[in-house]
Motif scaffolding. Structure first.
Motif, PDB file in Angstrom:
ATOM      1  N   PRO A 191     -35.184  -8.721 -16.297  1.00  0.00           N
ATOM      2  CA  PRO A 191     -35.106  -9.900 -17.164  1.00  0.00           C
ATOM      3  C   PRO A 191     -36.027  -9.835 -18.388  1.00  0.00           C
ATOM      4  CG  PRO A 191     -35.938 -10.483 -14.963  1.00  0.00           C
ATOM      5  CD  PRO A 191     -35.580  -9.033 -14.922  1.00  0.00           C
ATOM      6  N   LYS A 192     -37.209  -9.267 -18.221  1.00  0.00           N
ATOM      7  CA  LYS A 192     -38.146  -9.201 -19.350  1.00  0.00           C
ATOM      8  C   LYS A 192     -37.584  -8.330 -20.462  1.00  0.00           C
ATOM      9  CE  LYS A 192     -42.903  -9.952 -17.946  1.00  0.00           C
ATOM     10  NZ  LYS A 192     -43.712  -9.252 -16.970  1.00  0.00           N
ATOM     11  N   LEU A 193     -37.085  -7.163 -20.041  1.00  0.00           N
ATOM     12  CA  LEU A 193     -36.538  -6.218 -21.008  1.00  0.00           C
ATOM     13  C   LEU A 193     -35.292  -6.809 -21.666  1.00  0.00           C
ATOM     14  CD1 LEU A 193     -36.577  -3.404 -22.287  1.00  0.00           C
ATOM     15  CD2 LEU A 193     -35.258  -2.572 -20.313  1.00  0.00           C
ATOM     16  N   ALA A 194     -34.408  -7.397 -20.854  1.00  0.00           N
ATOM     17  CA  ALA A 194     -33.167  -7.959 -21.387  1.00  0.00           C
ATOM     18  C   ALA A 194     -33.494  -9.049 -22.400  1.00  0.00           C
ATOM     19  CB  ALA A 194     -32.331  -8.523 -20.247  1.00  0.00           C
ATOM     20  N   SER A 195     -34.476  -9.895 -22.084  1.00  0.00           N
ATOM     21  CA  SER A 195     -34.855 -10.973 -22.976  1.00  0.00           C
ATOM     22  C   SER A 195     -35.387 -10.422 -24.296  1.00  0.00           C
ATOM     23  CB  SER A 195     -35.888 -11.843 -22.258  1.00  0.00           C
ATOM     24  OG  SER A 195     -36.609 -12.608 -23.173  1.00  0.00           O
ATOM     25  N   LYS A 196     -36.180  -9.371 -24.218  1.00  0.00           N
ATOM     26  CA  LYS A 196     -36.755  -8.760 -25.426  1.00  0.00           C
ATOM     27  C   LYS A 196     -35.639  -8.169 -26.299  1.00  0.00           C
ATOM     28  CE  LYS A 196     -39.628  -4.737 -26.502  1.00  0.00           C
ATOM     29  NZ  LYS A 196     -38.752  -3.619 -26.171  1.00  0.00           N
ATOM     30  N   LEU A 197     -34.710  -7.440 -25.641  1.00  0.00           N
ATOM     31  CA  LEU A 197     -33.627  -6.800 -26.390  1.00  0.00           C
ATOM     32  C   LEU A 197     -32.695  -7.833 -27.013  1.00  0.00           C
ATOM     33  CD1 LEU A 197     -32.826  -3.864 -23.910  1.00  0.00           C
ATOM     34  CD2 LEU A 197     -34.105  -3.734 -26.069  1.00  0.00           C
ATOM     35  N   LEU A 198     -32.453  -8.920 -26.270  1.00  0.00           N
ATOM     36  CA  LEU A 198     -31.579  -9.977 -26.782  1.00  0.00           C
ATOM     37  C   LEU A 198     -32.217 -10.634 -28.007  1.00  0.00           C
ATOM     38  CD1 LEU A 198     -29.030 -11.771 -26.455  1.00  0.00           C
ATOM     39  CD2 LEU A 198     -30.372 -13.222 -24.915  1.00  0.00           C
ATOM     40  N   ARG A 199     -33.511 -10.916 -27.877  1.00  0.00           N
ATOM     41  CA  ARG A 199     -34.251 -11.526 -28.985  1.00  0.00           C
ATOM     42  C   ARG A 199     -34.163 -10.634 -30.228  1.00  0.00           C
ATOM     43  NH1 ARG A 199     -35.936 -16.363 -28.941  1.00  0.00           N
ATOM     44  NH2 ARG A 199     -36.694 -16.219 -26.814  1.00  0.00           N
ATOM     45  N   GLU A 200     -34.378  -9.328 -30.042  1.00  0.00           N
ATOM     46  CA  GLU A 200     -34.317  -8.368 -31.161  1.00  0.00           C
ATOM     47  C   GLU A 200     -32.950  -8.399 -31.851  1.00  0.00           C
ATOM     48  OE1 GLU A 200     -37.436  -5.096 -29.274  1.00  0.00           O
ATOM     49  OE2 GLU A 200     -35.325  -4.530 -29.586  1.00  0.00           O
ATOM     50  N   LYS A 201     -31.930  -8.369 -30.983  1.00  0.00           N
ATOM     51  CA  LYS A 201     -30.565  -8.327 -31.511  1.00  0.00           C
ATOM     52  C   LYS A 201     -30.254  -9.582 -32.328  1.00  0.00           C
ATOM     53  CE  LYS A 201     -26.446  -6.809 -32.036  1.00  0.00           C
ATOM     54  NZ  LYS A 201     -26.197  -5.539 -32.785  1.00  0.00           N
ATOM     55  N   LEU A 202     -30.630 -10.748 -31.782  1.00  0.00           N
ATOM     56  CA  LEU A 202     -30.332 -12.010 -32.459  1.00  0.00           C
ATOM     57  C   LEU A 202     -31.108 -12.144 -33.775  1.00  0.00           C
ATOM     58  CD1 LEU A 202     -30.164 -14.406 -29.354  1.00  0.00           C
ATOM     59  CD2 LEU A 202     -28.256 -13.707 -30.814  1.00  0.00           C
ATOM     60  N   THR A 203     -32.345 -11.686 -33.743  1.00  0.00           N
ATOM     61  CA  THR A 203     -33.159 -11.739 -34.962  1.00  0.00           C
ATOM     62  C   THR A 203     -32.512 -10.905 -36.061  1.00  0.00           C
ATOM     63  OG1 THR A 203     -35.053 -11.848 -33.494  1.00  0.00           O
ATOM     64  CG2 THR A 203     -35.539 -11.517 -35.811  1.00  0.00           C
ATOM     65  N   GLU A 204     -32.018  -9.739 -35.652  1.00  0.00           N
ATOM     66  CA  GLU A 204     -31.378  -8.817 -36.588  1.00  0.00           C
ATOM     67  C   GLU A 204     -30.115  -9.447 -37.183  1.00  0.00           C
ATOM     68  OE1 GLU A 204     -30.316  -5.065 -34.697  1.00  0.00           O
ATOM     69  OE2 GLU A 204     -28.533  -5.013 -35.998  1.00  0.00           O
ATOM     70  N   LEU A 205     -29.308 -10.093 -36.290  1.00  0.00           N
ATOM     71  CA  LEU A 205     -28.078 -10.732 -36.746  1.00  0.00           C
ATOM     72  C   LEU A 205     -28.391 -11.880 -37.705  1.00  0.00           C
ATOM     73  CD1 LEU A 205     -25.934 -10.819 -33.475  1.00  0.00           C
ATOM     74  CD2 LEU A 205     -25.517  -9.441 -35.516  1.00  0.00           C
ATOM     75  N   LYS A 206     -29.460 -12.622 -37.398  1.00  0.00           N
ATOM     76  CA  LYS A 206     -29.826 -13.772 -38.212  1.00  0.00           C
ATOM     77  C   LYS A 206     -30.234 -13.314 -39.612  1.00  0.00           C
ATOM     78  CE  LYS A 206     -31.687 -18.252 -37.208  1.00  0.00           C
ATOM     79  NZ  LYS A 206     -32.368 -19.086 -36.238  1.00  0.00           N
ATOM     80  N   LYS A 207     -30.992 -12.206 -39.655  1.00  0.00           N
ATOM     81  CA  LYS A 207     -31.458 -11.657 -40.922  1.00  0.00           C
ATOM     82  C   LYS A 207     -30.259 -11.275 -41.814  1.00  0.00           C
ATOM     83  CE  LYS A 207     -35.107  -9.042 -40.160  1.00  0.00           C
ATOM     84  NZ  LYS A 207     -35.580  -7.666 -39.865  1.00  0.00           N
ATOM     85  N   ASN A 208     -29.245 -10.692 -41.167  1.00  0.00           N
ATOM     86  CA  ASN A 208     -28.097 -10.211 -41.917  1.00  0.00           C
ATOM     87  C   ASN A 208     -27.045 -11.280 -42.195  1.00  0.00           C
ATOM     88  OD1 ASN A 208     -29.368  -7.808 -41.657  1.00  0.00           O
ATOM     89  ND2 ASN A 208     -28.067  -7.067 -39.995  1.00  0.00           N
ATOM     90  N   SER A 209     -27.215 -12.483 -41.619  1.00  0.00           N
ATOM     91  CA  SER A 209     -26.153 -13.462 -41.803  1.00  0.00           C
ATOM     92  C   SER A 209     -26.338 -14.236 -43.103  1.00  0.00           C
ATOM     93  CB  SER A 209     -26.086 -14.391 -40.602  1.00  0.00           C
ATOM     94  OG  SER A 209     -27.271 -15.186 -40.602  1.00  0.00           O
TER      95      SER A 209
END
Ligand code: ADP
Ligand code: MG
Ligand code: ZN
Length: 480
Positions: free
Chosen positions: A462-480
């Motif tokens: 769960p810790k790793l998944a949460s970190k990776l999800l956060r990274e992915k969403l941040t990246e998408l937000k930056k590009n949106s």
């Protein structure tokens, strides 16, 4: 008028000696070919002479001490004379006026705390042969004739069927802790007769009692007493009187059936057994036996609370039988987290015992293996829920938890690339939720996490998944 019940119990238990009470035949009670454990003594041949089994006397003293009794300095055996086809000698060797142990007590738990039930006497006698009624003829197996039998008689101190049941359970526990009997009611190693009378509530006098025989399970004890109390109450309420009779419990029809009325009561013509010397029990022997007594259930329950910080309920459940208590302590020795162990054992472990109808002796999960499973959880290799599933499998196969985890691919997923691909899939499958998140609805994060865990059957770290999800969403937000 309000009535209260008065109950006293007579319990017989077979002792786990190697040989019989008065001869060297095997005392193995179960499984042997009929009539193979026999000799002139236990077949009652004229001229044969009995010899007292020292171990049986020792076991009786153990039981007496564990039940807080006084141990007689001088005891003797007596003949109880009656005729029956299961009694080859025409008499049973028992103890009449000088039993080995007297005046003890045991404690039961009741709704409002503890209650002491006084023990009147504990004596030693011999079992009878076993009859098999086969329609119009009867077979007799003398293997059982002469097996040492302990009789434990209580004072009439119980006042409800449940107290009577608790008394029997406690007695069984003590006998098993002592290791002197299997005390298995279903197999006839423990048999009980319940005496019950009614009296006006608050009265000190005893009413006329009825004795109930043929009770071979804890459930039947309660049912039979409930039935008998009701029957007596109705008689008394009609102004009639209760007759002193012996009844049998018919577990097919759930009623008591009259076996014997007072006019047919036996006169056993007891007299001292002339073929046996009286027993002189030295105080040294008694003290030596006392010093060897194992820790008894009440003491162990107390200690489990003190030493391991367990709740009264946990301690009670764990010490109600010797095996789970031993099991728990074997686990604690390997893994010093008593609270956690008590939780697992009284929870998941007992549930599995119940569900699979397994008895503790047949459990395939050794303390080593249970502890190994808990370590897999501690290390984060598997989560709590997976551990429960693994335990279930361990119960069935006895396999090592590590092996089960590997074989079934149950371990926690820590593969970054894999988790990232699962995240991609989850986001693709939920475009609306993604739009809401990008539009500022932060709480959608929890929803995505839930989807990722669901897609990996809860196995993603769960810790790793949460970190990776956060990274992915941040990246998408930056590009949106
Ligand atoms: P016996 O040896 O004839 O069976 P006892 O007097 O030794 O009779 O009692 C046997 C059992 O019956 C004991 O457990 C005793 O506590 C119980 N008992 C005796 N009187 C009563 C009574 N009035 N009501 C209920 N139980 C009784
Ligand atoms: Mg009796
Ligand atoms: Zn014999």
């Amino acid at each position: 008028m309000e009535y209260e019940a008065v109950i006293g119990m007579e319990v017989h238990v077979q002792l786990l000696t190697k040989s019989k009470m008065f001869c060297s035949c095997s005392a193995e009670a179960f499984g042997a070919e009929p009539n193979t454990h026999v000799c002139p003594v236990c077949l009652g041949m004229p001229g044969s002479l009995p010899v007292i089994n020292r171990k049986a006397v020792e076991y009786t003293i153990m039981a007496g001490l564990a039940l807080n009794c006084q141990i007689a300095e001088f005891a003797k055996f007596d003949r109880k004379n009656y005729f029956y086809p299961d009694l080859p000698k025409g008499y049973q060797i028992s103890q009449y006026d000088l039993p080995i142990a007297t005046n003890g007590w045991l404690e039961i738990e009741t709704e409002n705390g503890h209650k002491r039930i006084r023990i009147r006497r504990v004596h030693l006698e011999e079992d009878t042969a076993k009859l098999f009624h086969m329609g119009d003829y009867t077979l007799v197996d003398f293997n059982r004739a002469g097996i040492p039998l302990l009789e434990i008689v209580s004072e009439p101190d119980m006042s409800t069927p449940e107290e009577a049941r608790q008394y029997l359970i406690k007695l069984r526990t003590i006998l098993r802790y002592l290791g002197i009997s299997t005390a298995d009611m279903e197999k006839g190693a423990m048999r009980c007769e319940a005496n019950v009378s009614l009296r006006p509530k608050g009265s000190k006098e005893l009413g006329t009692r009825v004795e109930i025989k043929n009770i071979n399970s804890f459930r039947f004890v309660k049912q039979a007493l409930e039935y008998e109390i009701e029957r007596q109450r109705k008689l008394l309420e009609q102004g009639r009187s209760v007759e002193q009779i012996t009844v049998g419990w018919d577990d097919q029809r759930n009623i008591t059936v009259v076996q014997r009325t007072k006019e047919y009561a036996h006169d056993y013509r007891y007299f001292p057994e002339p073929d046996l010397p009286p027993l002189v029990i030295s105080r040294e022997w008694v003290e030596e036996i006392r010093a060897r007594l194992p820790e008894l259930p009440d003491a162990r329950r107390e200690r489990f609370q003190q030493q391991y910080g367990l709740s009264p309920a946990e301690a009670r459940v764990l010490t109600a039988e010797k095996e789970p208590a031993d099991y728990f302590e074997a686990c604690v020795a390997l893994y010093p987290e008593p609270k956690k162990l008590a939780n697992w054992i009284t929870g998941e472990f007992f549930r599995l015992l119940r569900d699979t109808g397994t008895s503790f002796e047949d459990v395939k999960v050794s303390p080593e293996k249970l502890v190994k499973l808990l370590r897999l959880v501690d290390e984060g290799t598997i989560n709590q829920n997976t551990a429960k599933a693994v335990l279930r499998e361990m119960f069935e196969t006895g396999e090592d938890p590590q092996k089960i985890v590997e074989k079934k691919g149950l371990s926690r997923i820590t593969d970054t690339a894999y988790i990232q691909s699962v995240i991609e899939e989850v986001l693709d499958a939920n475009p609306d939720a993604l739009q809401r998140y990008l539009g500022g609805k932060e709480s959608t994060f929890g929803f995505f996490m839930g989807q990722v865990m669901k897609a990996t059957k809860g196995r993603a770290d769960p810790k790793l998944a949460s970190k990776l999800l956060r990274e992915k969403l941040t990246e998408l937000k930056k590009n949106s």
